[in-house]
Design an enzyme around this catalytic site. Structure first.
Site, PDB file in Angstrom:
ATOM      1  N   ASP A 368       0.636  -1.227   0.022  1.00  0.00           N
ATOM      2  CA  ASP A 368      -0.022   0.035  -0.058  1.00  0.00           C
ATOM      3  C   ASP A 368       0.997   1.055   0.020  1.00  0.00           C
ATOM      4  OD1 ASP A 368      -2.618   0.418  -0.270  1.00  0.00           O
ATOM      5  OD2 ASP A 368      -3.131   0.860   1.944  1.00  0.00           O
ATOM      6  N   ASP A 425      -8.740  -2.817   1.655  1.00  0.00           N
ATOM      7  CA  ASP A 425      -8.574  -2.144   3.090  1.00  0.00           C
ATOM      8  C   ASP A 425      -9.525  -2.768   4.253  1.00  0.00           C
ATOM      9  OD1 ASP A 425      -6.913  -0.382   2.263  1.00  0.00           O
ATOM     10  OD2 ASP A 425      -8.101   0.978   1.452  1.00  0.00           O
TER      11      ASP A 425
END
Length: 533
Positions: A368, A425
């Site tokens: 990420d 997420d």
């Protein structure tokens, strides 16, 4: 003494403010997002979006604070020299190119224009700079519009219609409460997926029907089917993140409308499967006997009527979402399909222990930050500091965005738009939260003495910190796992160390104990079973 010094202090404050205003760089002012209300032959028409330049005067916040201006194309249209068309009291329309933005504004202002609209050569907006020697003399607002807006205005003006525009710059709310709804959806999805086995356990199970078809009844009633569960190992976690990185790069460079359609179809297939699973599981919780009513279908054989109805409903729902995916209400269908999909994925994919969770979440953490961080993104594609954003928006696919995210409309924002959170997420931390629930249940831990409650709280705070970072960074997207991984995996490790259970969490294997007990029950007393590895 006090009364004599007060006027002096006020004068000093006044001159300080005036000096600060005078020292403001006229070529580096704050750009404003602009609304452009239009009227065609006196009738109110569409409202367009624009962006003010970093020079010129500021626009008022409310439309009532300014007046309508007739829109006129300058001649020459690039506004790089004196216009042969009268521009007095009008909004001069200029096309981009040939000379500096500030030179265009100076030429239009010299011709008497009350505002300047510079039409970009693409359907995007950016901050327009200037040369400082010219910006001092610009006292009218300078606004940039997209190519499509310019084309629309040009079409109206060439058809001899009277076009009037009114630019103003409404402010965005400091905090958009729509973020709270998105936060709630994400947290609720993680909690619901972790407790799904408990939620879908039937109140009463028809024992007679279980004897006739035990496997079908148990699986339909929400019990775990070992054949459908995928236990993630360390190697699989690393390979998964590497594959995701490769897919993101390929998606960015080779994205097109047909490729987005492939993703939409795959999303619909997964959403249909997820919605079907959720409907059947919840329906059979109250009425397990619904699974007894079957029908014979060609090529499929005997199928549960209730399951067939749920499948048809799910397919219809997905098809309707595809048809109306560009409508303002389509976010609801996308979110519902996505939530059902993620609940199903979190039932099928499982983490066996904290060791695998550490590898998976740490790899996802680096992934990420790697793709959201400016250094690597600027190297790969200099015009986009964050590689994931153009992929999510579908910049190379005609604006057709990928559907692998939850959306919620910004209801209090005059500019509209959506707050978004990607499936990753939710899924990556959700795998760990789901494991904590199974761990607490297997070891019969209480709510406070267990791990599930604290990891849910950690996930909620991690998501809160994500949106706090989004606010502090003026709306620039944040790598959510940067906050979520420490707030979930970090909480599990700290609690495990404090309670002296980290080694148990690290090497925990729920399947080994159950499989061992099952093998002992099925073997004969004289047969020795080899140890399982």
């Amino acid at each position: 003494m006090l009364s004599s010094s007060l006027p002096a202090a006020i004068l000093l404050l006044f001159f300080s403010v005036a000096a600060a205003a005078a020292d403001e760089d006229p070529c580096n002012r704050v750009s404003q997002l602009v609304k452009i209300q239009s009227w065609i032959d006196g009738k109110e028409d569409e409202e367009y979006n624009g962006m003010s330049a970093k020079f010129g005067s500021y626009l008022p916040v409310e439309a009532v604070q300014t007046a309508k201006l007739p829109a006129v194309f300058a001649d020459p249209m690039d506004c790089c020299s004196a216009s042969t068309v009268k521009l007095s009291g009008s909004a001069a329309l200029c096309v981009r190119g040939t000379c500096d933005f500030s030179a265009k504004a100076v030429a239009a202002q010299s011709a008497g224009a009350a505002a300047v609209f510079i039409i970009n050569d693409a359907d995007e907006l950016f901050e327009m700079g200037c040369s400082s020697d010219q910006s001092v003399n610009i006292s009218i607002p300078v606004v940039q519009t997209t190519k499509s807006v310019g084309d629309a205005l040009n079409k109206l003006l060439t058809s001899k219609k009277k076009v009037e525009v009114l630019p103003y710059a409404p402010t965005r709310p400091v905090v958009d409460y729509s973020v709270a709804f998105l936060w709630l959806m994400a947290v609720a999805t993680v909690i619901c997926a972790s407790l799904w086995a408990d939620i879908t356990t039937p109140d009463q199970i028809d024992e007679r029907y279980n004897e006739l078809s035990p496997k079908s009844a148990m699986s339909e009633a929400g019990k775990d089917d070992p054949e459908e569960i995928v236990n993630i190992d360390t190697k699989g976690a690393v390979v998964f993140v590497i594959t995701a990185s490769t897919f993101l790069v390929l998606l960015f460079f080779f994205m097109s409308s047909w490729f987005i359609w492939v993703l939409i179809i795959l999303f619909c297939i997964g959403g249909i499967e997820g919605m079907h699973n959720c409907i059947v599981s919840l329906g059979l919780r109250k009425r397990p006997t619904c699974a007894q009513k079957n029908v014979n279908l060609p090529f499929f054989g005997e199928v549960s009527i209730f399951s067939l109805i749920a499948l048809l409903f799910s397919m219809t729902f997905a098809v309707l979402w595809v048809v109306f995916r560009h409508e303002s209400f389509s976010w609801f269908g996308q979110d519902l399909l996505g939530i059902c999909l993620m609940i199903t994925v979190l039932q099928m994919a499982r983490l066996p222990n904290i060791k695998v969770a550490t590898v998976l979440l740490c790899c996802a953490f680096v992934y990420d930050i790697f793709w959201f961080g400016p250094p690597i993104s600027l190297i790969v594609y200099p015009n986009h500091p964050v590689l994931s954003f153009p992929v999510a928006r579908g910049d190379k696919a005609g604006g057709e965005a990928i559907p692998m995210l939850l959306r919620f409309p910004r209801l209090s924002d005059p500019w509209g738009g959506y707050d978004m959170i990607g499936f990753g997420d939710i899924l990556f931390p959700g795998l760990l939260v789901s494991f904590s629930r199974r761990f607490d249940k297997d070891l019969k831990k209480g709510v406070v003495s267990g791990y599930f409650l604290w990891l849910v709280i950690g996930y909620a705070f991690g998501l809160f910190f994500t949106y706090l970072g989004l606010y502090l960074m003026n709306g620039h997207g944040q790598p959510a796992l940067l906050y979520l991984v420490p707030c979930t995996l970090g909480v599990a490790v700290v609690l495990g160390c404090k309670r002296g259970e980290l080694s148990v969490l690290w090497n925990y294997e729920a399947d080994s104990s159950s499989s061992s007990s099952n093998s002992n029950n099925t073997s004969t007393p004289d047969t020795k079973q080899p140890p399982q590895v």
